[in-house]
Motif scaffolding. Structure first.
Motif, mmCIF file in Angstrom:
data_model
loop_
_atom_site.group_PDB
_atom_site.id
_atom_site.type_symbol
_atom_site.label_atom_id
_atom_site.label_comp_id
_atom_site.label_asym_id
_atom_site.label_seq_id
_atom_site.Cartn_x
_atom_site.Cartn_y
_atom_site.Cartn_z
ATOM 1 N N GLU A 99 15.312 67.986 -46.802
ATOM 2 C CA GLU A 99 16.219 66.933 -46.370
ATOM 3 C C GLU A 99 17.544 67.051 -47.123
ATOM 4 O OE1 GLU A 99 13.817 63.046 -45.276
ATOM 5 O OE2 GLU A 99 13.250 63.769 -47.277
ATOM 6 N N GLY A 100 18.617 66.638 -46.476
ATOM 7 C CA GLY A 100 19.903 66.642 -47.155
ATOM 8 C C GLY A 100 21.056 66.768 -46.187
ATOM 9 N N ILE A 101 22.240 66.984 -46.752
ATOM 10 C CA ILE A 101 23.441 67.072 -45.924
ATOM 11 C C ILE A 101 23.305 68.249 -44.970
ATOM 12 C CG2 ILE A 101 25.930 67.508 -45.898
ATOM 13 C CD1 ILE A 101 26.128 65.911 -48.479
ATOM 14 N N HIS A 102 23.471 67.964 -43.705
ATOM 15 C CA HIS A 102 23.334 68.955 -42.650
ATOM 16 C C HIS A 102 24.696 69.429 -42.152
ATOM 17 C CE1 HIS A 102 22.759 70.112 -38.345
ATOM 18 N NE2 HIS A 102 21.788 70.823 -38.891
ATOM 19 N N HIS A 103 25.649 68.496 -41.978
ATOM 20 C CA HIS A 103 26.968 68.870 -41.467
ATOM 21 C C HIS A 103 28.012 67.822 -41.814
ATOM 22 C CE1 HIS A 103 25.513 66.306 -38.115
ATOM 23 N NE2 HIS A 103 26.793 66.000 -37.966
ATOM 24 N N ILE A 104 29.270 68.237 -41.694
ATOM 25 C CA ILE A 104 30.394 67.313 -41.783
ATOM 26 C C ILE A 104 31.135 67.412 -40.465
ATOM 27 C CG2 ILE A 104 32.554 66.726 -42.950
ATOM 28 C CD1 ILE A 104 31.353 67.786 -45.521
ATOM 29 N N ALA A 105 31.425 66.245 -39.890
ATOM 30 C CA ALA A 105 32.105 66.195 -38.595
ATOM 31 C C ALA A 105 33.543 65.723 -38.772
ATOM 32 C CB ALA A 105 31.365 65.246 -37.654
ATOM 33 N N PHE A 106 34.429 66.387 -38.049
ATOM 34 C CA PHE A 106 35.843 66.043 -38.072
ATOM 35 C C PHE A 106 36.278 65.590 -36.688
ATOM 36 C CE2 PHE A 106 35.197 69.131 -41.438
ATOM 37 C CZ PHE A 106 35.828 68.522 -42.507
ATOM 38 N N GLU A 107 37.019 64.497 -36.641
ATOM 39 C CA GLU A 107 37.559 64.012 -35.374
ATOM 40 C C GLU A 107 38.794 64.838 -35.015
ATOM 41 O OE1 GLU A 107 39.275 59.960 -33.288
ATOM 42 O OE2 GLU A 107 38.428 59.851 -35.291
ATOM 43 N N VAL A 108 38.867 65.222 -33.748
ATOM 44 C CA VAL A 108 40.024 65.960 -33.236
ATOM 45 C C VAL A 108 40.551 65.247 -31.997
ATOM 46 C CG1 VAL A 108 39.247 68.187 -34.158
ATOM 47 C CG2 VAL A 108 38.605 67.529 -31.835
ATOM 48 N N GLU A 109 41.814 65.491 -31.706
ATOM 49 C CA GLU A 109 42.437 64.855 -30.550
ATOM 50 C C GLU A 109 42.042 65.540 -29.248
ATOM 51 O OE1 GLU A 109 46.958 63.909 -29.217
ATOM 52 O OE2 GLU A 109 46.442 63.586 -31.312
ATOM 53 N N ASN A 110 42.004 66.891 -29.267
ATOM 54 C CA ASN A 110 41.674 67.663 -28.074
ATOM 55 C C ASN A 110 40.713 68.777 -28.490
ATOM 56 O OD1 ASN A 110 41.730 69.771 -26.062
ATOM 57 N ND2 ASN A 110 43.504 68.744 -25.162
ATOM 58 N N ILE A 111 39.438 68.582 -28.214
ATOM 59 C CA ILE A 111 38.411 69.495 -28.714
ATOM 60 C C ILE A 111 38.548 70.897 -28.119
ATOM 61 C CG2 ILE A 111 36.603 68.885 -27.044
ATOM 62 C CD1 ILE A 111 34.652 68.929 -29.522
ATOM 63 N N GLU A 112 38.912 70.983 -26.848
ATOM 64 C CA GLU A 112 39.055 72.305 -26.235
ATOM 65 C C GLU A 112 40.172 73.103 -26.909
ATOM 66 O OE1 GLU A 112 38.732 69.461 -24.438
ATOM 67 O OE2 GLU A 112 36.951 69.789 -23.185
ATOM 68 N N LYS A 113 41.296 72.468 -27.181
ATOM 69 C CA LYS A 113 42.407 73.158 -27.857
ATOM 70 C C LYS A 113 42.023 73.554 -29.281
ATOM 71 C CE LYS A 113 46.377 71.419 -25.328
ATOM 72 N NZ LYS A 113 47.617 70.626 -25.363
ATOM 73 N N GLU A 114 41.294 72.683 -29.985
ATOM 74 C CA GLU A 114 40.852 73.025 -31.347
ATOM 75 C C GLU A 114 39.874 74.184 -31.327
ATOM 76 O OE1 GLU A 114 41.461 72.074 -34.780
ATOM 77 O OE2 GLU A 114 43.250 71.612 -33.617
ATOM 78 N N MET A 115 38.970 74.193 -30.349
ATOM 79 C CA MET A 115 38.023 75.302 -30.228
ATOM 80 C C MET A 115 38.771 76.611 -30.003
ATOM 81 S SD MET A 115 35.058 73.453 -27.928
ATOM 82 C CE MET A 115 33.980 74.895 -27.805
ATOM 83 N N GLU A 116 39.762 76.591 -29.133
ATOM 84 C CA GLU A 116 40.555 77.788 -28.855
ATOM 85 C C GLU A 116 41.320 78.228 -30.104
ATOM 86 O OE1 GLU A 116 44.265 79.130 -25.975
ATOM 87 O OE2 GLU A 116 43.065 77.393 -25.406
ATOM 88 N N ARG A 117 41.965 77.279 -30.774
ATOM 89 C CA ARG A 117 42.743 77.594 -31.981
ATOM 90 C C ARG A 117 41.852 78.192 -33.069
ATOM 91 N NH1 ARG A 117 43.902 75.712 -36.978
ATOM 92 N NH2 ARG A 117 42.554 73.893 -36.856
ATOM 93 N N LEU A 118 40.719 77.547 -33.317
ATOM 94 C CA LEU A 118 39.825 78.000 -34.388
ATOM 95 C C LEU A 118 39.194 79.353 -34.062
ATOM 96 C CD1 LEU A 118 38.278 74.566 -35.298
ATOM 97 C CD2 LEU A 118 39.844 75.915 -36.696
ATOM 98 N N SER A 119 38.892 79.569 -32.798
ATOM 99 C CA SER A 119 38.352 80.861 -32.383
ATOM 100 C C SER A 119 39.368 81.969 -32.654
ATOM 101 C CB SER A 119 37.985 80.821 -30.901
ATOM 102 O OG SER A 119 37.410 82.035 -30.507
ATOM 103 N N LYS A 120 40.633 81.713 -32.345
ATOM 104 C CA LYS A 120 41.698 82.689 -32.611
ATOM 105 C C LYS A 120 41.862 82.930 -34.113
ATOM 106 C CE LYS A 120 44.429 81.889 -28.460
ATOM 107 N NZ LYS A 120 45.653 81.286 -27.905
#
Length: 132
Positions: free
Chosen positions: A73-94
């Motif tokens: 048991e323990g910390i599994h993940h940290i979640a961050f709020e984003v304005e546009n998830i698709e754009k963040e996914m594209e940016r982070l992938s790049k």
């Protein structure tokens, strides 16, 4: 990224952990939700502006069950709020981050979500969240 949206904690028993964290925080959870697609039950606490999400596996093959089996048991993940998830996914992938799902999924707390592989984030599972 706008803010830390929540911290996810893997637990064996939501019932036992709800009691423990309610005692620790001096406040009860404000909601319990099943996320069928992830095979988990979740419980949310709010401490100031911070949310804590407890995650209990509903199936032995779920990511949470495997995490607990491997690390306990323990910390599994940290979640961050984003304005546009698709754009963040594209940016982070790049930028070279490994995205675990091709398109956002519907997660707990009425959010579109995706995850970044821990191997690309120094061992930390990162969740991106966007309000629906």
């Amino acid at each position: 990224m706008l803010k830390v949206e929540h911290i996810g904690i893997a637990v064996k028993s939501l019932n036992n952990s709800n009691k423990l964290f309610a005692s620790l925080f001096g406040a009860d959870h404000y909601k319990i939700e099943e996320v069928v697609s992830e095979h988990v039950n979740t419980s949310f606490f709010k401490i100031g502006d911070t949310k804590i999400e407890l995650l209990e596996a509903t199936d032995e093959s779920s990511a949470i069950a495997k995490f607990i089996e491997k690390k306990g048991e323990g910390i599994h993940h940290i979640a961050f709020e984003v304005e546009n998830i698709e754009k963040e996914m594209e940016r982070l992938s790049k930028e070279g981050f490994v995205i675990l799902n091709e398109t956002p999924k519907i997660g707990a707390d009425n959010k579109k979500v995706c995850f970044l592989h821990p191997k690309s984030t120094n061992g930390l599972l990162v969740e991106l969240c966007q309000e629906l």
